[in-house]
Design a protein around this motif. Structure first.
Motif, PDB file in Angstrom:
ATOM      1  N   ALA A  91      74.618  33.818  72.658  1.00 60.02           N
ATOM      2  CA  ALA A  91      75.613  34.487  71.831  1.00 60.02           C
ATOM      3  C   ALA A  91      74.964  35.162  70.631  1.00 60.02           C
ATOM      4  O   ALA A  91      75.287  36.298  70.276  1.00 60.02           O
ATOM      5  CB  ALA A  91      76.672  33.488  71.364  1.00 60.02           C
ATOM      6  N   LYS A  92      74.022  34.463  69.985  1.00 57.87           N
ATOM      7  CA  LYS A  92      73.349  35.035  68.827  1.00 57.87           C
ATOM      8  C   LYS A  92      72.490  36.224  69.227  1.00 57.87           C
ATOM      9  O   LYS A  92      72.368  37.201  68.483  1.00 57.87           O
ATOM     10  CB  LYS A  92      72.493  33.975  68.140  1.00 57.87           C
ATOM     11  N   LEU A  93      71.900  36.158  70.423  1.00 53.90           N
ATOM     12  CA  LEU A  93      71.113  37.279  70.914  1.00 53.90           C
ATOM     13  C   LEU A  93      71.992  38.508  71.090  1.00 53.90           C
ATOM     14  O   LEU A  93      71.628  39.614  70.672  1.00 53.90           O
ATOM     15  CB  LEU A  93      70.451  36.912  72.237  1.00 53.90           C
ATOM     16  N   LEU A  94      73.145  38.330  71.705  1.00 53.21           N
ATOM     17  CA  LEU A  94      74.055  39.449  71.905  1.00 53.21           C
ATOM     18  C   LEU A  94      74.500  40.033  70.565  1.00 53.21           C
ATOM     19  O   LEU A  94      74.538  41.263  70.390  1.00 53.21           O
ATOM     20  CB  LEU A  94      75.273  39.002  72.717  1.00 53.21           C
ATOM     21  N   ASP A  95      74.822  39.170  69.613  1.00 53.41           N
ATOM     22  CA  ASP A  95      75.245  39.646  68.290  1.00 53.41           C
ATOM     23  C   ASP A  95      74.117  40.396  67.594  1.00 53.41           C
ATOM     24  O   ASP A  95      74.355  41.414  66.930  1.00 53.41           O
ATOM     25  CB  ASP A  95      75.692  38.457  67.438  1.00 53.41           C
ATOM     26  N   LEU A  96      72.886  39.922  67.748  1.00 52.95           N
ATOM     27  CA  LEU A  96      71.739  40.605  67.157  1.00 52.95           C
ATOM     28  C   LEU A  96      71.591  42.006  67.720  1.00 52.95           C
ATOM     29  O   LEU A  96      71.369  42.982  66.977  1.00 52.95           O
ATOM     30  CB  LEU A  96      70.466  39.793  67.420  1.00 52.95           C
ATOM     31  N   LEU A  97      71.722  42.120  69.040  1.00 56.29           N
ATOM     32  CA  LEU A  97      71.554  43.428  69.685  1.00 56.29           C
ATOM     33  C   LEU A  97      72.700  44.377  69.361  1.00 56.29           C
ATOM     34  O   LEU A  97      72.510  45.597  69.326  1.00 56.29           O
ATOM     35  CB  LEU A  97      71.454  43.248  71.199  1.00 56.29           C
ATOM     36  N   GLN A  98      73.861  43.839  69.114  1.00 56.51           N
ATOM     37  CA  GLN A  98      75.021  44.688  68.825  1.00 56.51           C
ATOM     38  C   GLN A  98      75.177  45.004  67.343  1.00 56.51           C
ATOM     39  O   GLN A  98      75.572  46.114  66.978  1.00 56.51           O
ATOM     40  CB  GLN A  98      76.295  44.010  69.336  1.00 56.51           C
ATOM     41  N   HIS A  99      74.890  44.035  66.479  1.00 57.84           N
ATOM     42  CA  HIS A  99      75.213  44.195  65.054  1.00 57.84           C
ATOM     43  C   HIS A  99      74.058  43.896  64.111  1.00 57.84           C
ATOM     44  O   HIS A  99      74.196  44.086  62.901  1.00 57.84           O
ATOM     45  CB  HIS A  99      76.386  43.265  64.683  1.00 57.84           C
ATOM     46  N   GLY A 100      72.927  43.423  64.637  1.00 62.91           N
ATOM     47  CA  GLY A 100      71.811  43.048  63.772  1.00 62.91           C
ATOM     48  C   GLY A 100      71.086  44.247  63.200  1.00 62.91           C
ATOM     49  O   GLY A 100      71.297  45.399  63.611  1.00 62.91           O
ATOM     50  N   GLN A 101      70.219  43.989  62.236  1.00 59.66           N
ATOM     51  CA  GLN A 101      69.439  45.045  61.601  1.00 59.66           C
ATOM     52  C   GLN A 101      68.124  45.235  62.355  1.00 59.66           C
ATOM     53  O   GLN A 101      67.303  44.316  62.420  1.00 59.66           O
ATOM     54  CB  GLN A 101      69.146  44.660  60.146  1.00 59.66           C
ATOM     55  N   PRO A 102      67.890  46.424  62.924  1.00 58.34           N
ATOM     56  CA  PRO A 102      66.606  46.648  63.594  1.00 58.34           C
ATOM     57  C   PRO A 102      65.450  46.538  62.606  1.00 58.34           C
ATOM     58  O   PRO A 102      65.619  46.726  61.402  1.00 58.34           O
ATOM     59  CB  PRO A 102      66.742  48.086  64.128  1.00 58.34           C
ATOM     60  N   VAL A 103      64.278  46.232  63.122  1.00 62.17           N
ATOM     61  CA  VAL A 103      63.080  46.171  62.286  1.00 62.17           C
ATOM     62  C   VAL A 103      62.852  47.538  61.658  1.00 62.17           C
ATOM     63  O   VAL A 103      62.895  48.568  62.333  1.00 62.17           O
ATOM     64  CB  VAL A 103      61.855  45.766  63.127  1.00 62.17           C
ATOM     65  N   SER A 104      62.652  47.553  60.352  1.00 64.80           N
ATOM     66  CA  SER A 104      62.433  48.803  59.622  1.00 64.80           C
ATOM     67  C   SER A 104      60.984  48.863  59.160  1.00 64.80           C
ATOM     68  O   SER A 104      60.483  47.922  58.543  1.00 64.80           O
ATOM     69  CB  SER A 104      63.379  48.890  58.423  1.00 64.80           C
ATOM     70  N   ARG A 105      60.313  49.968  59.433  1.00 66.01           N
ATOM     71  CA  ARG A 105      58.934  50.181  59.006  1.00 66.01           C
ATOM     72  C   ARG A 105      58.910  51.300  57.972  1.00 66.01           C
ATOM     73  O   ARG A 105      59.854  52.075  57.877  1.00 66.01           O
ATOM     74  CB  ARG A 105      58.059  50.524  60.208  1.00 66.01           C
ATOM     75  N   LEU A 106      57.855  51.378  57.209  1.00 67.44           N
ATOM     76  CA  LEU A 106      57.785  52.365  56.138  1.00 67.44           C
ATOM     77  C   LEU A 106      56.566  53.272  56.300  1.00 67.44           C
ATOM     78  O   LEU A 106      55.481  52.812  56.653  1.00 67.44           O
ATOM     79  CB  LEU A 106      57.704  51.678  54.767  1.00 67.44           C
ATOM     80  N   VAL A 107      56.768  54.558  56.018  1.00 67.73           N
ATOM     81  CA  VAL A 107      55.661  55.495  55.872  1.00 67.73           C
ATOM     82  C   VAL A 107      55.780  56.076  54.461  1.00 67.73           C
ATOM     83  O   VAL A 107      56.849  56.527  54.055  1.00 67.73           O
ATOM     84  CB  VAL A 107      55.703  56.603  56.951  1.00 67.73           C
ATOM     85  N   THR A 108      54.688  56.026  53.710  1.00 65.63           N
ATOM     86  CA  THR A 108      54.709  56.416  52.303  1.00 65.63           C
ATOM     87  C   THR A 108      53.962  57.724  52.089  1.00 65.63           C
ATOM     88  O   THR A 108      52.816  57.880  52.530  1.00 65.63           O
ATOM     89  CB  THR A 108      54.088  55.319  51.425  1.00 65.63           C
ATOM     90  N   ILE A 109      54.615  58.654  51.404  1.00 67.81           N
ATOM     91  CA  ILE A 109      54.014  59.928  51.029  1.00 67.81           C
ATOM     92  C   ILE A 109      53.827  59.914  49.512  1.00 67.81           C
ATOM     93  O   ILE A 109      54.810  59.980  48.768  1.00 67.81           O
ATOM     94  CB  ILE A 109      54.900  61.118  51.448  1.00 67.81           C
ATOM     95  N   PRO A 110      52.597  59.815  49.012  1.00 67.40           N
ATOM     96  CA  PRO A 110      52.382  59.809  47.563  1.00 67.40           C
ATOM     97  C   PRO A 110      52.729  61.157  46.925  1.00 67.40           C
ATOM     98  O   PRO A 110      52.696  62.199  47.582  1.00 67.40           O
ATOM     99  CB  PRO A 110      50.885  59.513  47.429  1.00 67.40           C
ATOM    100  N   GLU A 111      53.028  61.123  45.648  1.00 65.18           N
ATOM    101  CA  GLU A 111      53.325  62.351  44.918  1.00 65.18           C
ATOM    102  C   GLU A 111      52.107  63.275  44.938  1.00 65.18           C
ATOM    103  O   GLU A 111      50.973  62.836  44.776  1.00 65.18           O
ATOM    104  CB  GLU A 111      53.710  62.013  43.480  1.00 65.18           C
TER     105      GLU A 111
END
Length: 321
Positions: A91-111
């Motif tokens: 049940a928690k797996l299904l809720d994760l796939l439907q409503h969870g937050q996907p892994v977020s990665r960052l790319v940084t562009i300096p000024e």
């Protein structure tokens, strides 16, 4: 016997339902954390075989999909990358796939990053897909941008450009009128020079004021970064500027002509754009490095020459001359 059977059947049915519920809510779950990637348009049916191989679902795929239909949400599966903790039930797996937050990665562009390096940064960023576009110079707002695994590089670049457009729409109407720039594009162009000339936040408005004063009186900007830009497209030069480069008349070299160059020489940050739109009011028209990472400013050429002499003495003491 029949009476006992009639009594037992409902009990068996209830126990079966309880077992199914238990399997759905607490069954499944691998012994270790798992990472799963869900492609755009994926469904539980298409995703389930992979989940079964990873031992993330209770029972078979057929059983799990049936339980999901009976007891789970009807919401669609999200695209993205998901971290599934060890022991996660069905049940928690299904809720994760439907409503969870996907892994977020960052790319940084300096000024102050030129667009050619923005393109290279996107091309080298892990887990993005597709070719990296080359944004027009000055159209990317330096910042850290989140992205998801499998996202297109062009989509991330578009967000960077949208952020710059938004920043300009917000900043341009707030201009104070202290600098003779006639358009938002001219403001970005001058801000890119300010960005390249000083790395100290406390100096931005002062340096912007110098260049605004020069523009106002028709004095050449004489900015080294504008000489370097046509040679490297904004990448570090790695050597001293050549006399031939100082003499080149290419539309960017501000030693050759008064006024702004043809366009931005980098992607300036929000603070440098704001500095150009509200420069420090002063009478300085010269500045030179002070040996500490900052600059010393002057109103007259005589003052400036004295400051240059001090800077050369500092460089000689460091063995740079």
């Amino acid at each position: 016997m029949l009476k006992r059977l009639l009594i037992a059947l409902p009990i068996i049915a209830i126990l079966g339902a309880v077992l199914v519920l238990w399997l759905f809510w607490w069954g499944g779950g691998a012994a270790t954390a798992q990472t799963i990637v869900v492609e755009e348009g994926a469904t539980l049916r298409s995703l389930c075989p992979g989940l079964e191989r990873k031992q993330l679902v209770p029972g078979s795929c057929t059983t799990y999909r049936g339980m999901a239909r009976l007891f789970g949400s009807k919401d669609p599966i999200q695209a993205g990358e998901f971290e599934v903790p060890a022991g996660t039930g069905g049940a928690k797996l299904l809720d994760l796939l439907q409503h969870g937050q996907p892994v977020s990665r960052l790319v940084t562009i300096p000024e102050g990053t030129p667009s050619v390096l923005v393109q290279e940064k996107l091309a080298a960023t892990q887990y993005l897909t597709g070719p990296a576009p080359l944004p027009a110079e000055g159209t990317v707002l330096p910042n850290s941008y989140s992205y998801q695994r499998g996202e297109a590089r062009a989509a991330v670049a578009a967000r960077m450009e949208a952020a710059m457009s938004k920043a300009i729409r917000e900043l341009w109407p707030r201009r104070k009128g202290g600098c003779p720039v006639n358009s938002a594009q001219e403001a970005v162009t001058l801000a890119s020079i300010v960005e390249k000339e000083t790395g100290k936040a406390s100096e931005r408005r002062t340096v912007a004021g110098v260049y605004c004063n020069r523009l106002r009186i028709g004095m050449k900007l004489d900015a080294d970064p504008t000489v370097i830009y046509p040679v490297t497209r904004g990448k570090p030069l790695g050597r001293r500027i050549l006399r031939s480069e100082l003499d080149a008349d290419n539309g960017y070299n501000t030693y050759r002509r008064a006024g702004l160059p043809l366009g931005p020489i980098a992607n300036p940050g929000r603070a440098s754009i704001a500095a150009v739109l509200d420069p420090e009011p002063h009478q300085f028209v010269y500045f030179v490095a002070d040996g500490t990472g900052g600059h010393v400013f002057a109103r007259t050429l005589a003052e400036h020459n004295a400051n240059v002499t001090k800077w050369r003495a500092i460089r000689r003491s460091r063995g740079e001359l």
